[in-house]
Design a protein around this motif. Structure first.
Motif, mmCIF file in Angstrom:
data_model
loop_
_atom_site.group_PDB
_atom_site.id
_atom_site.type_symbol
_atom_site.label_atom_id
_atom_site.label_comp_id
_atom_site.label_asym_id
_atom_site.label_seq_id
_atom_site.Cartn_x
_atom_site.Cartn_y
_atom_site.Cartn_z
ATOM 1 N N ALA A 192 3.066 19.427 -15.693
ATOM 2 C CA ALA A 192 2.932 18.152 -16.403
ATOM 3 C C ALA A 192 2.508 18.354 -17.857
ATOM 4 N N HIS A 193 1.638 19.306 -18.112
ATOM 5 C CA HIS A 193 1.161 19.511 -19.484
ATOM 6 C C HIS A 193 2.202 20.155 -20.395
ATOM 7 N N GLU A 194 3.327 20.613 -19.856
ATOM 8 C CA GLU A 194 4.366 21.271 -20.650
ATOM 9 C C GLU A 194 5.458 20.323 -21.131
ATOM 10 N N GLN A 195 5.518 19.120 -20.592
ATOM 11 C CA GLN A 195 6.642 18.232 -20.867
ATOM 12 C C GLN A 195 6.781 17.888 -22.342
ATOM 13 N N ARG A 196 5.697 17.476 -22.963
ATOM 14 C CA ARG A 196 5.773 17.091 -24.382
ATOM 15 C C ARG A 196 6.190 18.281 -25.243
ATOM 16 N N ALA A 205 11.921 13.341 -21.427
ATOM 17 C CA ALA A 205 10.843 13.748 -20.525
ATOM 18 C C ALA A 205 10.270 12.519 -19.855
ATOM 19 N N LEU A 206 9.778 12.701 -18.639
ATOM 20 C CA LEU A 206 9.020 11.654 -17.963
ATOM 21 C C LEU A 206 7.544 11.890 -18.267
ATOM 22 N N LEU A 207 6.915 10.930 -18.899
ATOM 23 C CA LEU A 207 5.501 11.034 -19.235
ATOM 24 C C LEU A 207 4.763 9.867 -18.597
ATOM 25 N N HIS A 208 3.443 9.990 -18.532
ATOM 26 C CA HIS A 208 2.625 8.974 -17.868
ATOM 27 C C HIS A 208 1.508 8.518 -18.793
ATOM 28 N N LEU A 209 1.559 7.212 -19.108
ATOM 29 C CA LEU A 209 0.523 6.620 -19.944
ATOM 30 C C LEU A 209 -0.595 6.117 -19.029
ATOM 31 N N PRO A 210 -1.823 6.237 -19.383
ATOM 32 C CA PRO A 210 -2.379 6.654 -20.666
ATOM 33 C C PRO A 210 -2.688 8.144 -20.752
ATOM 34 N N PHE A 211 -2.209 8.947 -19.795
ATOM 35 C CA PHE A 211 -2.606 10.352 -19.728
ATOM 36 C C PHE A 211 -1.856 11.257 -20.692
ATOM 37 N N ASP A 212 -0.572 11.008 -20.921
ATOM 38 C CA ASP A 212 0.224 11.844 -21.821
ATOM 39 C C ASP A 212 0.315 11.197 -23.198
ATOM 40 N N VAL A 228 -1.154 2.889 -14.820
ATOM 41 C CA VAL A 228 -0.393 4.080 -15.189
ATOM 42 C C VAL A 228 1.060 3.664 -15.339
ATOM 43 N N THR A 229 1.629 3.943 -16.499
ATOM 44 C CA THR A 229 3.019 3.602 -16.775
ATOM 45 C C THR A 229 3.826 4.880 -16.937
ATOM 46 N N THR A 230 4.859 5.018 -16.117
ATOM 47 C CA THR A 230 5.779 6.147 -16.250
ATOM 48 C C THR A 230 6.821 5.749 -17.282
ATOM 49 N N VAL A 231 6.991 6.600 -18.297
ATOM 50 C CA VAL A 231 7.939 6.303 -19.373
ATOM 51 C C VAL A 231 8.935 7.441 -19.515
ATOM 52 N N LEU A 232 10.112 7.088 -19.961
ATOM 53 C CA LEU A 232 11.106 8.063 -20.389
ATOM 54 C C LEU A 232 10.894 8.226 -21.886
ATOM 55 N N ALA A 233 10.692 9.451 -22.343
ATOM 56 C CA ALA A 233 10.396 9.699 -23.762
ATOM 57 C C ALA A 233 11.443 10.614 -24.369
ATOM 58 N N TRP A 234 11.701 10.410 -25.671
ATOM 59 C CA TRP A 234 12.653 11.238 -26.402
ATOM 60 C C TRP A 234 12.235 11.245 -27.864
ATOM 61 N N LEU A 235 12.786 12.197 -28.611
ATOM 62 C CA LEU A 235 12.472 12.294 -30.037
ATOM 63 C C LEU A 235 13.164 11.165 -30.789
ATOM 64 N N PRO A 236 12.463 10.498 -31.703
ATOM 65 C CA PRO A 236 13.071 9.361 -32.400
ATOM 66 C C PRO A 236 14.269 9.751 -33.263
ATOM 67 N N LEU A 258 9.876 18.891 -24.966
ATOM 68 C CA LEU A 258 10.596 17.839 -25.679
ATOM 69 C C LEU A 258 10.553 18.083 -27.187
ATOM 70 N N CYS A 259 9.361 18.317 -27.706
ATOM 71 C CA CYS A 259 9.202 18.493 -29.157
ATOM 72 C C CYS A 259 9.847 19.779 -29.675
ATOM 73 N N SER A 260 9.948 20.798 -28.816
ATOM 74 C CA SER A 260 10.574 22.057 -29.238
ATOM 75 C C SER A 260 12.092 21.994 -29.147
ATOM 76 N N GLY A 261 12.629 20.927 -28.573
ATOM 77 C CA GLY A 261 14.077 20.801 -28.443
ATOM 78 C C GLY A 261 14.640 21.439 -27.198
ATOM 79 N N ARG A 262 13.793 21.990 -26.338
ATOM 80 C CA ARG A 262 14.287 22.599 -25.100
ATOM 81 C C ARG A 262 14.588 21.544 -24.041
#
Length: 193
Positions: A104-108, A119-126, A168-176, A111-115
């Motif tokens: 879970a701690h590797e997802q962001r 990503a599925l992230l969870h608010l408010p934790f990620d 807890v909200t599960t979100v789909l995240a991507w680079l803007p 995503l940010c490195s372009g690999r």
């Protein structure tokens, strides 16, 4: 090892009683006993010590219980992902999706490195600052406590809503800055799935 077998094992490990576990699972007790004996045989370890009056976890069983719970939690989270991916696959213009399993701690970072593209992230934790997101599911937090009666949990546990904890909200995240049409299509489908 199948997810079904892990569900069976966790039920017996939590109930410490084959009859109650079988009732909880909605299956016959002899079928449950055979399934777990087969699992132990394939793994080559004894997971449960059985006597006529009690069932007890062995050290190997206790170790598997910890891992099995994590695997089952991941499988449940995967059901949401499977629903989104199935809806996307049926969408005109969908492309193949490769899943990258990670901690879970590797997802962001992925995503940010372009690999990874999403990503599925969870608010408010990620942390999602600097990312675009689409909310998929919001759930209240619960605490599991001993109790005299419960539904869908061990008989001596009950889930109590924690009303002052944030949902807890599960979100789909991507680079803007993403200009990927497949990512845009996946986000559109996920928003409606």
């Amino acid at each position: 090892m199948e997810v079904r077998e892990l569900r069976y094992f966790v039920a017996v490990a939590e109930e410490l009683h084959f009859g109650r576990a079988a009732e909880r699972l909605g299956i016959a007790q002899p079928a449950l006993s055979r399934a777990l004996a087969g699992l132990e045989r394939r793994l080559g370890v004894v997971l449960l010590e059985r006597s006529s009056h009690r069932v007890r976890l062995t050290d190997a069983g206790a170790a598997l219980l910890t891992e099995a719970r994590a695997i089952l939690a991941a499988a449940e989270a995967g059901e949401l992902l499977a629903e989104v991916l199935d809806a996307y696959a049926a969408h005109p213009g969908a492309c193949a999706v490769d899943l990258l399993l990670c901690e879970a701690h590797e997802q962001r970072e992925l995503l940010c490195s372009g690999r990874a593209d999403v990503a599925l992230l969870h608010l408010p934790f990620d942390a999602v600052a600097g990312l675009d997101t689409e909310a998929l599911l919001t759930e209240g937090q619960v605490v599991v406590l001993p109790a005299s009666a419960a539904v869908d949990l061990r008989r001596d546990l009950v889930a109590v809503p924690v009303t002052d904890a944030p949902p807890v909200t599960t979100v789909l995240a991507w680079l803007p800055e993403s200009r990927s049409r497949p990512v845009a299509g996946l986000v559109r489908v996920a928003a409606t799935a």
